[in-house]
Design an enzyme around this catalytic site. Structure first.
Site, PDB file in Angstrom:
ATOM      1  N   ASN A   9      11.965  42.175  26.542  1.00  0.00           N
ATOM      2  CA  ASN A   9      13.338  42.375  26.083  1.00  0.00           C
ATOM      3  C   ASN A   9      13.567  43.879  25.932  1.00  0.00           C
ATOM      4  O   ASN A   9      13.023  44.502  25.034  1.00  0.00           O
ATOM      5  CB  ASN A   9      13.520  41.662  24.734  1.00  0.00           C
ATOM      6  CG  ASN A   9      14.842  41.997  24.078  1.00  0.00           C
ATOM      7  OD1 ASN A   9      15.765  42.488  24.723  1.00  0.00           O
ATOM      8  ND2 ASN A   9      14.940  41.724  22.780  1.00  0.00           N
ATOM      9  N   LYS A  11      16.275  45.409  25.183  1.00  0.00           N
ATOM     10  CA  LYS A  11      17.300  45.740  24.176  1.00  0.00           C
ATOM     11  C   LYS A  11      18.298  46.760  24.740  1.00  0.00           C
ATOM     12  O   LYS A  11      18.647  46.708  25.906  1.00  0.00           O
ATOM     13  CB  LYS A  11      16.632  46.259  22.898  1.00  0.00           C
ATOM     14  CG  LYS A  11      15.513  45.365  22.422  1.00  0.00           C
ATOM     15  CD  LYS A  11      15.052  45.700  21.033  1.00  0.00           C
ATOM     16  CE  LYS A  11      13.854  44.833  20.688  1.00  0.00           C
ATOM     17  NZ  LYS A  11      13.559  44.808  19.274  1.00  0.00           N
ATOM     18  N   HIS A  96      18.752  36.141  19.421  1.00  0.00           N
ATOM     19  CA  HIS A  96      17.765  37.133  18.966  1.00  0.00           C
ATOM     20  C   HIS A  96      18.130  37.568  17.545  1.00  0.00           C
ATOM     21  O   HIS A  96      19.307  37.647  17.198  1.00  0.00           O
ATOM     22  CB  HIS A  96      17.762  38.339  19.922  1.00  0.00           C
ATOM     23  CG  HIS A  96      16.629  39.280  19.666  1.00  0.00           C
ATOM     24  ND1 HIS A  96      16.670  40.228  18.667  1.00  0.00           N
ATOM     25  CD2 HIS A  96      15.406  39.400  20.246  1.00  0.00           C
ATOM     26  CE1 HIS A  96      15.518  40.892  18.654  1.00  0.00           C
ATOM     27  NE2 HIS A  96      14.737  40.406  19.605  1.00  0.00           N
ATOM     28  N   GLU A  98      18.315  40.329  16.188  1.00  0.00           N
ATOM     29  CA  GLU A  98      19.233  41.477  16.098  1.00  0.00           C
ATOM     30  C   GLU A  98      20.677  41.025  16.309  1.00  0.00           C
ATOM     31  O   GLU A  98      21.601  41.595  15.738  1.00  0.00           O
ATOM     32  CB  GLU A  98      18.813  42.558  17.116  1.00  0.00           C
ATOM     33  CG  GLU A  98      17.554  43.268  16.643  1.00  0.00           C
ATOM     34  CD  GLU A  98      16.662  43.805  17.735  1.00  0.00           C
ATOM     35  OE1 GLU A  98      17.111  43.919  18.888  1.00  0.00           O
ATOM     36  OE2 GLU A  98      15.485  44.105  17.430  1.00  0.00           O
ATOM     37  N   GLU A 168      10.009  34.583  16.356  1.00  0.00           N
ATOM     38  CA  GLU A 168       9.920  36.022  16.108  1.00  0.00           C
ATOM     39  C   GLU A 168      10.176  36.289  14.627  1.00  0.00           C
ATOM     40  O   GLU A 168      11.345  36.401  14.208  1.00  0.00           O
ATOM     41  CB  GLU A 168      10.973  36.758  16.936  1.00  0.00           C
ATOM     42  CG  GLU A 168      10.824  36.556  18.433  1.00  0.00           C
ATOM     43  CD  GLU A 168      11.425  37.732  19.194  1.00  0.00           C
ATOM     44  OE1 GLU A 168      10.690  38.352  19.967  1.00  0.00           O
ATOM     45  OE2 GLU A 168      12.609  38.033  18.991  1.00  0.00           O
ATOM     46  N   GLY A 174       9.490  45.195  15.952  1.00  0.00           N
ATOM     47  CA  GLY A 174       9.655  46.638  15.999  1.00  0.00           C
ATOM     48  C   GLY A 174       9.004  47.365  14.843  1.00  0.00           C
ATOM     49  O   GLY A 174       9.239  48.553  14.630  1.00  0.00           O
ATOM     50  N   SER A 214       6.032  42.796  17.715  1.00  0.00           N
ATOM     51  CA  SER A 214       4.983  43.819  17.883  1.00  0.00           C
ATOM     52  C   SER A 214       3.800  43.336  18.727  1.00  0.00           C
ATOM     53  O   SER A 214       2.639  43.625  18.415  1.00  0.00           O
ATOM     54  CB  SER A 214       4.508  44.339  16.523  1.00  0.00           C
ATOM     55  OG  SER A 214       5.598  44.962  15.855  1.00  0.00           O
TER      56      SER A 214
HETATM   57  C1  PEP Z   1      11.821  41.714  20.371  1.00  0.00           C
HETATM   58  O1  PEP Z   1      12.678  42.528  20.577  1.00  0.00           O
HETATM   59  O2  PEP Z   1      12.052  40.524  20.629  1.00  0.00           O
HETATM   60  C2  PEP Z   1      10.528  42.138  19.840  1.00  0.00           C
HETATM   61  C3  PEP Z   1       9.636  41.236  19.550  1.00  0.00           C
HETATM   62  O3  PEP Z   1      10.335  43.502  19.672  1.00  0.00           O
HETATM   63  P1  PEP Z   1       8.930  44.251  19.417  1.00  0.00           P
HETATM   64  O4  PEP Z   1       7.951  43.709  20.422  1.00  0.00           O
HETATM   65  O5  PEP Z   1       9.233  45.705  19.624  1.00  0.00           O
HETATM   66  O6  PEP Z   1       8.509  43.931  18.026  1.00  0.00           O
END
Ligand code: PEP
Length: 252
Positions: A9, A11, A96, A98, A168, A174, A214
């Site tokens: 992803n 973003k 997601h 976000e 997630e 992040g 992460s």
């Molecule tokens: C994501 O954006 O879905 C995500 C898991 O980000 P990151 O791997 O940076 O934690």
């Protein structure tokens, strides 16, 4: 047998030229990755350029969001499923955290977007996950159960089967703070149980549940060794071709 999915992803990162460079570097690095499905989700502006460069490779393209209306119409700023297909997408990420946080998406809207995606033949990745304060209050399972049942509400088992769920935990996105493989496995097993209650054992056994938060080259193997982890949704580490390729090539 559930074939793993490793999805990146991107973003709101990468201009078109940067997105193209990234996939041109990535393509040869994952050319032999037949053990999993590989997906990248660039921003809208790069979808067509990326899809063109990936034609004929095994890497598929995803949108990061779509409009809940499958129709064409007066919806300024929105992009529908047919437009994503037209731009080269086979997949779409929905709900997601976000988007749940910054665009106030709730389970009802996620469910509407999921139905719009299915109507246009896109393969959905539906995201769920608790916030830190919810985990600390001992409410993680309850929150995720309600997101799963709400987001995947009123579908038949046959409709649900191809849907990919991504767990997630918001506190791991992040932040560099990955859920331990044991914490992730425990929630994935719970999610599969929720899916069993909703769609029956046979369907839930075949549905893929990805972990996101992460994920890096150095933790993917331990995560993928867990029984109910069927792949990863990768943010930060997917912005670099080498680190994303290392994640995709986790079996070694
Ligand atoms: C994501 O954006 O879905 C995500 C898991 O980000 P990151 O791997 O940076 O934690």
């Amino acid at each position: 047998m559930r074939k793993p999915v490793i999805a990146g992803n991107w973003k709101m990162y990468k201009l078109v030229s940067e997105a193209v460079s990234l996939v041109l570097e990535l393509k040869p690095l994952v050319a032999n990755a037949n053990h999993c499905e590989v997906v990248v989700a660039p921003p809208y502006t790069s979808l067509r350029s990326v899809a063109d460069r990936l034609e004929g490779s095994g890497i598929k393209v995803a949108g990061q969001n779509l409009c809940e209306s499958a129709e064409f119409g007066a919806r300024t700023g929105e992009v529908n499923g047919a437009m994503l297909r037209d731009a080269g997408c086979e997949w779409v990420i929905i709900g997601h955290s976000e988007r749940r946080e910054f665009s106030s998406e709730n389970d009802a809207l996620v469910n509407a977007k999921l139905k719009a995606a299915m109507k246009t033949g896109l393969r959905p990745i539906v995201c769920v996950g608790e916030r830190l304060e919810e985990r600390e209050a001992g409410r993680a399972e309850e929150v995720v159960r309600s997101q799963v049942t709400g987001s995947l509400g009123s579908l038949t088992p046959d409709e649900a089967m191809p849907i990919v769920v991504a767990y997630e935990p918001v506190w791991a996105i992040g932040t560099g703070r990955t859920a331990t493989p044991e914490i992730a496995q425990s929630m994935h097993a719970s999610i599969r149980r929720f899916l069993m209650e909703q769609f029956g054992n046979k369907t839930a056994d075949l549905m893929r549940i990805l972990y996101g938060g992460s994920v890096k080259p150095d933790n993917i193997k331990a995560l993928m060794a867990q029984r109910d982890i069927d792949g990863a949704l990768v943010g930060g580490a997917s912005l670099d071709a080498r680190s994303f390729a290392q994640i995709v090539n986790y079996p070694g």
